[in-house]
Design an enzyme around this catalytic site. Structure first.
Site, PDB file in Angstrom:
ATOM      1  N   ASP A 240      -2.744  -7.544   9.758  1.00 54.50           N
ATOM      2  CA  ASP A 240      -3.295  -7.643   8.405  1.00 54.50           C
ATOM      3  C   ASP A 240      -4.016  -6.381   7.927  1.00 54.50           C
ATOM      4  OD1 ASP A 240      -3.932  -8.930   5.958  1.00 54.50           O
ATOM      5  OD2 ASP A 240      -5.893  -9.472   6.727  1.00 54.50           O
TER       6      ASP A 240
ATOM      7  N   SER B 148       2.723  -2.887   6.320  1.00 56.43           N
ATOM      8  CA  SER B 148       2.800  -4.170   5.619  1.00 56.43           C
ATOM      9  C   SER B 148       3.387  -5.207   6.571  1.00 56.43           C
ATOM     10  CB  SER B 148       3.698  -4.048   4.377  1.00 56.43           C
ATOM     11  OG  SER B 148       4.075  -5.326   3.902  1.00 56.43           O
ATOM     12  N   ASP B 149       2.566  -6.187   6.963  1.00 57.81           N
ATOM     13  CA  ASP B 149       3.036  -7.237   7.872  1.00 57.81           C
ATOM     14  C   ASP B 149       4.300  -7.900   7.336  1.00 57.81           C
ATOM     15  OD1 ASP B 149       0.714  -6.818   9.369  1.00 57.81           O
ATOM     16  OD2 ASP B 149      -0.395  -8.383   8.331  1.00 57.81           O
ATOM     17  N   ARG B 150       4.325  -8.144   6.028  1.00 58.24           N
ATOM     18  CA  ARG B 150       5.451  -8.855   5.432  1.00 58.24           C
ATOM     19  C   ARG B 150       6.728  -8.016   5.452  1.00 58.24           C
ATOM     20  NH1 ARG B 150       1.316 -10.575   1.759  1.00 58.24           N
ATOM     21  NH2 ARG B 150       2.014  -9.115   0.160  1.00 58.24           N
TER      22      ARG B 150
ATOM     23  N   CYS C  24       6.908 -21.371  -7.681  1.00 55.12           N
ATOM     24  CA  CYS C  24       5.668 -20.669  -7.315  1.00 55.12           C
ATOM     25  C   CYS C  24       5.107 -19.896  -8.499  1.00 55.12           C
ATOM     26  CB  CYS C  24       5.894 -19.755  -6.118  1.00 55.12           C
ATOM     27  SG  CYS C  24       7.160 -18.482  -6.358  1.00 55.12           S
TER      28      CYS C  24
ATOM     29  N   SER D  46      -6.730 -15.636  -4.895  1.00 54.94           N
ATOM     30  CA  SER D  46      -7.039 -15.302  -3.504  1.00 54.94           C
ATOM     31  C   SER D  46      -7.855 -14.007  -3.435  1.00 54.94           C
ATOM     32  CB  SER D  46      -5.746 -15.160  -2.700  1.00 54.94           C
ATOM     33  OG  SER D  46      -6.041 -14.959  -1.336  1.00 54.94           O
TER      34      SER D  46
ATOM     35  N   ARG E 107     -28.258 -15.971   8.264  1.00 55.65           N
ATOM     36  CA  ARG E 107     -28.122 -16.435   9.648  1.00 55.65           C
ATOM     37  C   ARG E 107     -27.416 -17.791   9.702  1.00 55.65           C
ATOM     38  NH1 ARG E 107     -33.257 -16.273  13.613  1.00 55.65           N
ATOM     39  NH2 ARG E 107     -32.789 -14.050  13.356  1.00 55.65           N
TER      40      ARG E 107
END
Length: 381
Positions: free
Chosen positions: A134, A139-141, A194, A216, A281
């Site tokens: 990531d 690019s992972d994709r 989509c 996102s 915390r």
């Protein structure tokens, strides 16, 4: 060295260590991706979280001397909770996107890739390897697509035939000349579900996203959410699943292969009002293991206030007034002011009028005015 045999041994070992799918591709530059990235940059569609050097993103040889191939891995994550919790009036809940359920996937995939590295080096000690998940340059994709993990959907996610798009991706560049796998044929066809499901129109067209409009991305920023998107956030605290849940290839896809990915419903669908009072915390102790906690508590608290406004939760007014009066953060005070106006009621209106008299920050004053105008609009209806 029999590279084909080593490849088969790696595939067999990957199954032993909980890698759900593995693919191999060459380390040739990603020329088509380069053109797309340049265009995204020109249009101002990037999120700003990416590696800024496009050459590094598309040229594996810049990241590992002698790069010859890339191994892509995918791990499937759950799309449904085994145990559910429901919000109700006065006890509304927010939602972390599915990709942030369970332990931070960066750690999970890095641990799998590390095991894979150790295995490869035990077979071929002189091998050179570089893994990333990531936040790496590649690019992972793009890697996953070329390695046959799945096809790149119109929602800009990798869609696998087996697991839909509910997969985490990672990769390893190697100096080993593994024979490449065959890419999966695009199966989106004429479907545009989509694109239609995206709340903000961030999916400009199939395969192209304006990250600046993507919920996102917006939930991860630290600034005030732009006005046009505030009503679109809903009860999302981190991330957005709309384009995934609308995808026909995700229908019925729900895999619980990895214990560390199992969600705690009280954590990933938490009560909203208590979030506003958390110390740093307490936030780290309760939510720190989630991928969605990487930006700290402030963006989550801001999103929680927008969610309370979305629900018009009058029981949250005292908590929001508290934020407006005592919080040091301009973003927090400003969001609380807007949320109070959205929720409405005499208590909220009085708090906004009082805040207007004492507030010194011009940004917060603008938000107070917005809150007051929202209340006036409600009164005039």
């Amino acid at each position: 060295m029999d590279v084909q045999q080593l490849k088969q041994e790696i595939i067999a070992y990957s199954k032993e260590i909980g890698i759900d799918k593995i693919g191999f591709t060459s380390a040739e530059p990603f020329k088509e991706l380069k053109n797309r990235l340049i265009r995204q940059q020109e249009l101002g569609y990037q999120s700003g979280f990416e590696e800024p050097d496009i050459e590094k993103r598309v040229t594996p040889g810049l990241l590992l001397d002698g790069a010859q191939s890339i191994i892509s891995i995918a791990l499937a994550y759950p799309s449904k909770m085994t145990d559910r919790v429901e919000g109700k009036k006065g006890m509304r809940r927010g939602m972390f996107a599915r990709a942030s359920w369970g332990q931070d996937y960066h750690h999970i995939l890095r641990e799998r890739l590390q095991k894979l590295e150790i295995f490869i080096l035990s077979k071929l000690p002189e091998a050179r390897l570089k893994s990333m998940v990531d936040t790496g340059e590649l690019s992972d994709r793009a890697v996953a697509e070329r390695a046959g993990i799945g096809w790149s959907g119109k929602n800009c996610a990798i869609i696998t035939p087996e697991f839909g798009s509910y997969v985490y991706l990672g990769e390893m560049i190697t100096n080993i000349p593994f024979p490449p796998d065959t890419p999966v044929e695009d199966q989106c066809g004429s479907c545009t579900k989509c694109l239609e499901a995206c709340p903000t129109g961030a999916l400009v067209q199939g395969g192209q996203i304006n990250a600046q409009r993507c919920i996102s991305y917006l939930t991860q920023t630290k600034e005030l959410i732009p006005d046009e998107f505030r009503g679109k956030i809903g009860n999302r605290l981190y991330g957005c699943d709309s384009c995934q849940t609308a995808c026909p290839y995700n229908k019925g896809k729900n895999f619980h292969f990895h214990e560390e990915m199992e969600p705690d419903p009280e954590i990933v669908k938490p009560l909203l009002k208590p979030l506003l009072k958390l110390s740093n915390r307490e936030f780290k102790s309760k939510f720190g293991y989630l991928a969605g906690a990487w930006r700290g508590k402030k963006p989550i608290q801001r999103n929680a206030m927008l969610a309370l406004a979305h629900f018009k939760d009058k029981s949250a007014v005292p908590d929001l007034v508290d934020v407006l009066q005592k919080e040091a953060s301009v973003v927090s005070r400003g969001t609380a002011a807007w949320a109070l106006g959205k929720i409405g009621g005499e208590e909220a209106f009085t708090a906004l009028k009082e805040a207007k008299e004492r507030e010194m920050d011009p940004v917060v004053l603008i938000e107070i005015e917005k809150g007051l105008s929202l209340y006036k609009d409600e009164k005039s209806e």
